[in-house]
Design a protein around this motif. Structure first.
Motif, PDB file in Angstrom:
ATOM      1  N   CYS A 169      53.145 -18.802 -15.513  1.00 21.98           N
ATOM      2  CA  CYS A 169      52.247 -17.823 -14.884  1.00 21.98           C
ATOM      3  C   CYS A 169      52.926 -16.463 -14.749  1.00 21.98           C
ATOM      4  O   CYS A 169      52.274 -15.425 -14.873  1.00 21.98           O
ATOM      5  N   ALA A 170      54.231 -16.469 -14.507  1.00 23.68           N
ATOM      6  CA  ALA A 170      54.969 -15.221 -14.367  1.00 23.68           C
ATOM      7  C   ALA A 170      54.989 -14.434 -15.676  1.00 23.68           C
ATOM      8  O   ALA A 170      55.162 -13.210 -15.672  1.00 23.68           O
ATOM      9  N   LYS A 171      54.791 -15.109 -16.788  1.00 26.10           N
ATOM     10  CA  LYS A 171      54.773 -14.444 -18.092  1.00 26.10           C
ATOM     11  C   LYS A 171      53.466 -13.678 -18.328  1.00 26.10           C
ATOM     12  O   LYS A 171      53.394 -12.845 -19.223  1.00 26.10           O
ATOM     13  N   LEU A 172      52.451 -13.971 -17.527  1.00 25.45           N
ATOM     14  CA  LEU A 172      51.161 -13.314 -17.720  1.00 25.45           C
ATOM     15  C   LEU A 172      51.235 -11.860 -17.274  1.00 25.45           C
ATOM     16  O   LEU A 172      51.946 -11.508 -16.336  1.00 25.45           O
ATOM     17  N   ASP A 173      50.468 -11.019 -17.926  1.00 24.23           N
ATOM     18  CA  ASP A 173      50.368  -9.610 -17.564  1.00 24.23           C
ATOM     19  C   ASP A 173      49.251  -9.485 -16.528  1.00 24.23           C
ATOM     20  O   ASP A 173      48.070  -9.682 -16.843  1.00 24.23           O
ATOM     21  N   ALA A 174      49.629  -9.172 -15.301  1.00 26.32           N
ATOM     22  CA  ALA A 174      48.660  -9.136 -14.194  1.00 26.32           C
ATOM     23  C   ALA A 174      47.539  -8.130 -14.446  1.00 26.32           C
ATOM     24  O   ALA A 174      46.374  -8.409 -14.145  1.00 26.32           O
ATOM     25  N   VAL A 175      47.862  -6.967 -14.997  1.00 29.08           N
ATOM     26  CA  VAL A 175      46.842  -5.942 -15.258  1.00 29.08           C
ATOM     27  C   VAL A 175      45.853  -6.454 -16.299  1.00 29.08           C
ATOM     28  O   VAL A 175      44.632  -6.344 -16.126  1.00 29.08           O
ATOM     29  N   GLU A 176      46.367  -7.028 -17.365  1.00 26.23           N
ATOM     30  CA  GLU A 176      45.500  -7.545 -18.422  1.00 26.23           C
ATOM     31  C   GLU A 176      44.625  -8.686 -17.898  1.00 26.23           C
ATOM     32  O   GLU A 176      43.423  -8.739 -18.196  1.00 26.23           O
ATOM     33  N   GLU A 177      45.208  -9.571 -17.098  1.00 28.31           N
ATOM     34  CA  GLU A 177      44.436 -10.689 -16.546  1.00 28.31           C
ATOM     35  C   GLU A 177      43.322 -10.184 -15.637  1.00 28.31           C
ATOM     36  O   GLU A 177      42.205 -10.686 -15.661  1.00 28.31           O
ATOM     37  N   ARG A 178      43.613  -9.161 -14.836  1.00 25.25           N
ATOM     38  CA  ARG A 178      42.598  -8.598 -13.943  1.00 25.25           C
ATOM     39  C   ARG A 178      41.476  -7.970 -14.751  1.00 25.25           C
ATOM     40  O   ARG A 178      40.295  -8.142 -14.452  1.00 25.25           O
ATOM     41  N   GLN A 179      41.833  -7.257 -15.821  1.00 20.72           N
ATOM     42  CA  GLN A 179      40.815  -6.636 -16.674  1.00 20.72           C
ATOM     43  C   GLN A 179      39.922  -7.700 -17.315  1.00 20.72           C
ATOM     44  O   GLN A 179      38.697  -7.529 -17.359  1.00 20.72           O
TER      45      GLN A 179
END
Length: 80
Positions: free
Chosen positions: A54-64
């Protein structure tokens, strides 16, 4: 699922601690104490693996992506 008997070597200090827990009725016997410790450790390892992924995920991209999906869904909702 069935159980399999396994022989392990454990240091004396750890056996003393396990025996104290068995005598205090925390566990029914040594086998149960060791089995539960292994289950707990395995669960922790699996949980940490999930957290690392999960830490590898891009938070901004996931939110978008989430907001993009929500916008499409909101348009389909009935007016109240």
């Amino acid at each position: 699922m069935g159980k399999t008997k396994v022989a392990v070597t454990i240091d004396a200090a750890t056996i003393i601690k396990i025996d104290r827990l068995v005598n205090a009725k925390v566990f029914a016997n040594r086998s149960q104490a060791i089995q539960e410790a292994l289950y707990e450790k395995i669960e922790r390892i699996e949980h940490n693996r999930l957290a690392e992924e999960c830490a590898k995920l891009d938070a901004v991209e996931e939110r978008q992506l989430a907001e993009e999906g929500m916008n499409r869904e909101i348009d389909a909702w009935p007016e109240y």
